[in-house]
Design an enzyme around this catalytic site. Structure first.
Site, mmCIF file in Angstrom:
data_model
loop_
_atom_site.group_PDB
_atom_site.id
_atom_site.type_symbol
_atom_site.label_atom_id
_atom_site.label_comp_id
_atom_site.label_asym_id
_atom_site.label_seq_id
_atom_site.Cartn_x
_atom_site.Cartn_y
_atom_site.Cartn_z
ATOM 1 N N ASP A 61 67.426 52.934 -12.366
ATOM 2 C CA ASP A 61 65.977 52.735 -12.555
ATOM 3 C C ASP A 61 65.174 53.061 -11.303
ATOM 4 O O ASP A 61 64.149 52.446 -11.024
ATOM 5 C CB ASP A 61 65.672 51.289 -13.006
ATOM 6 C CG ASP A 61 66.531 50.890 -14.182
ATOM 7 O OD1 ASP A 61 66.585 51.673 -15.129
ATOM 8 O OD2 ASP A 61 67.162 49.819 -14.140
ATOM 9 N N HIS A 115 66.074 56.816 -19.062
ATOM 10 C CA HIS A 115 65.152 57.509 -18.168
ATOM 11 C C HIS A 115 63.835 57.693 -18.895
ATOM 12 O O HIS A 115 63.821 57.989 -20.082
ATOM 13 C CB HIS A 115 65.673 58.904 -17.801
ATOM 14 C CG HIS A 115 67.038 58.891 -17.191
ATOM 15 N ND1 HIS A 115 67.317 58.271 -16.008
ATOM 16 C CD2 HIS A 115 68.196 59.424 -17.612
ATOM 17 C CE1 HIS A 115 68.593 58.438 -15.723
ATOM 18 N NE2 HIS A 115 69.148 59.125 -16.686
HETATM 19 P P1 IMP Z 1 77.217 48.616 -18.631
HETATM 20 O O1 IMP Z 1 77.043 49.949 -17.976
HETATM 21 O O2 IMP Z 1 76.436 48.488 -19.930
HETATM 22 O O3 IMP Z 1 78.644 48.217 -18.786
HETATM 23 O O4 IMP Z 1 76.553 47.495 -17.655
HETATM 24 C C1 IMP Z 1 77.106 47.208 -16.383
HETATM 25 C C2 IMP Z 1 75.991 46.918 -15.361
HETATM 26 O O5 IMP Z 1 75.290 48.113 -15.078
HETATM 27 C C3 IMP Z 1 74.923 45.934 -15.878
HETATM 28 O O6 IMP Z 1 74.456 45.168 -14.770
HETATM 29 C C4 IMP Z 1 73.834 46.852 -16.388
HETATM 30 O O7 IMP Z 1 72.587 46.213 -16.413
HETATM 31 C C5 IMP Z 1 73.904 47.957 -15.350
HETATM 32 N N1 IMP Z 1 73.399 49.249 -15.800
HETATM 33 C C6 IMP Z 1 74.035 50.172 -16.535
HETATM 34 N N2 IMP Z 1 73.282 51.252 -16.701
HETATM 35 C C7 IMP Z 1 72.138 51.050 -16.040
HETATM 36 C C8 IMP Z 1 70.970 51.844 -15.814
HETATM 37 O O8 IMP Z 1 70.835 52.997 -16.237
HETATM 38 N N3 IMP Z 1 69.987 51.258 -15.069
HETATM 39 C C9 IMP Z 1 70.125 50.021 -14.544
HETATM 40 N N4 IMP Z 1 71.201 49.254 -14.714
HETATM 41 C C10 IMP Z 1 72.199 49.760 -15.460
#
Ligand code: IMP
Length: 434
Positions: free
Chosen positions: A12, A40
């Site tokens: 982000d 995005h």
């Molecule tokens: P997962 O990728 O859904 O397994 O989440 C693992 C961690 O990565 C969590 O804390 C999510 O909030 C974070 N996360 C995954 N993708 C993003 C993104 O694109 N932006 C911000 N946080 C992300």
């Protein structure tokens, strides 16, 4: 030019806007990691576009590739392709046969695993990304090419259910008829995506040999990298520039420019250490000013000050050449503007990043304060975009100089608002594709 864009914080950072700008100056845009968990946003005069699976460069790109390193929810892919084609009718789309598939079983497992973790939960986006990568590395994963073979699909899904028995037995997936239903649905989607499937590693290398410029769009951010991020509060893929080679089949040696995207403050969703986090009224103000709510989950993001110690580490592991600094306008609107310069314990400087929650004990974060530059008028922004740093309020210029000096890299992209036009582009970035 062979360029990559990577986030240097927790995702982000505003990569969408940077990629959108660069996409118009490259022939091919490649996404190579993550899946629906990424989000995005690109804001144009025609409207706001949100992307998850397909690159945020899709509005301007001629050709996009979803490479093997991704985990793809095929039903969602079909939806996003339809939207991309509406916004950009001539776009050519290619999807790696080798990319892994996220099925509804993976999505279910994501939530079940989080529940099993209890107080050790990660705060995932619940989009099935972790379980799909678990199956990839456990060598039981389903790949995009398998969507074209119902028998193999059934065999693989049955194996996944068998191996994850303890989590799935009590669920609706414990019944064989459910697997048959999923196989039918996935096979129907397979027919829709078949025309996009190809050996993207071959295509990408062919494009390079014919002289095309290529832009690699990284998802997430360095602190979510499964190796170098704040494990276990990370995503399940490598998010750093070094991942490009393994996740696309394109040789790492050929990368020419690595753009690291840094937001002027920090945000993160999910659990895990956050040394510069702010709370209370100031956090609510910043969250609202920066519209810090997850693109994927809508969750309010945790917010804090820019942490230069962390960014310096991310610059190193990504081998960043140039920095894109975003949300400079938002930071200036706060009553206080601070930037973290280092960590101290018992008066002694602590090197490196804070990786574990326990490492925060006794840590004092030191800050440098800047005079807030206030809310910028549109005319002031246009003046800066046209005439460069000399038109900036002095404290904003000091802030940007400080980031450059501490990170040892030039800031060549300064974002002063969501709209494409509100961007100052300098130095080598201004020359790309011009
Ligand atoms: P997962 O990728 O859904 O397994 O989440 C693992 C961690 O990565 C969590 O804390 C999510 O909030 C974070 N996360 C995954 N993708 C993003 C993104 O694109 N932006 C911000 N946080 C992300």
């Amino acid at each position: 030019m062979i360029t990559s864009v990577v986030g240097l914080q927790f995702g982000d950072e505003g990569k969408g806007k940077v990629v959108d700008f660069l996409a118009g100056r490259h022939d091919v845009v490649v996404k190579y990691n993550g899946g629906r968990n990424a989000g995005h946003t690109v804001v144009t005069k025609a409207g706001t576009f949100k992307f998850h699976l397909i690159p945020s460069g899709s509005l301007r790109a001629k050709e996009i590739i979803l490479a093997n390193g991704m985990t793809i929810d095929p039903m969602f892919l079909v939806e996003e392709i339809e939207n991309a084609k509406k916004a950009n009718p001539h776009i050519r789309i290619f999807v790696s046969k080798l990319a892994h598939v996220v099925t509804e079983i993976h999505t279910y497992l994501d939530t079940a695993e989080e529940a099993a973790r209890g107080k050790m939960k990660i705060g995932t986006t619940a989009k099935g990304i972790g379980p799909a990568y678990e199956d990839k590395y456990g060598r039981t994963g389903v790949r995009m090419e398998d969507l074209l073979s119902p028998e193999l699909l059934k065999e693989k899904l049955s194996l996944i259910v068998k191996m994850k028995d303890s989590l799935l037995r009590e669920s609706k997936y414990g019944v064989p008829a459910e697997i048959d239903r999923i196989v039918l649905e996935l096979s129907a989607t397979g027919k829709k995506v078949a025309e996009f499937l190809c050996d993207t590693e071959q295509l990408l290398n062919d494009r390079y040999r014919s002289g095309d410029s290529i832009l690699f769009e990284g998802s997430h951010g360095a602190m979510l990298d499964v190796d170098f991020g704040m494990y276990p509060y990370v995503t399940s893929s490598n998010t750093i520039s070094g991942a490009i080679s393994a996740s696309t089949g394109f040789p790492a040696r050929k990368l020419q420019k690595i753009v690291g995207v840094v937001k002027s403050y920090t945000s993160r969703v999910g659990d895990g250490p956050f040394p510069t986090e702010i709370h209370g009224d100031m956090a609510s103000t910043l969250r609202d000013l920066g519209r810090e709510y997850g693109t994927t989950t809508g969750r309010p993001r945790r917010v804090g000050w820019l942490d230069l110690q962390l960014v310096k580490y991310a610059v190193m592991i990504n081998d960043v050449d140039t920095i894109a600094l975003t949300s400079v306008d938002t930071l200036g609107k706060l009553d206080t503007v601070r930037v973290a310069t280092g960590y101290y314990r018992n008066g002694k400087e602590v090197a490196g990043i804070v990786r574990h929650l326990g490492d925060l004990d006794g840590i004092e974060v030191r800050y440098r304060e800047f005079k807030p530059w206030g809310a910028l008028e549109d005319s002031q922004i246009s003046d800066i975009v046209e005439n460069g740093q000399d038109s900036m309020p002095a404290s904003m210029r000091e802030f940007i100089d400080f980031v450059q000096e501490r990170c040892g890299r030039p800031v060549e992209f300064v974002s002063l608002g969501n709209l494409r036009e509100k961007t100052l582009i300098l130095g080598s970035l201004a020359k790309i594709g011009a």
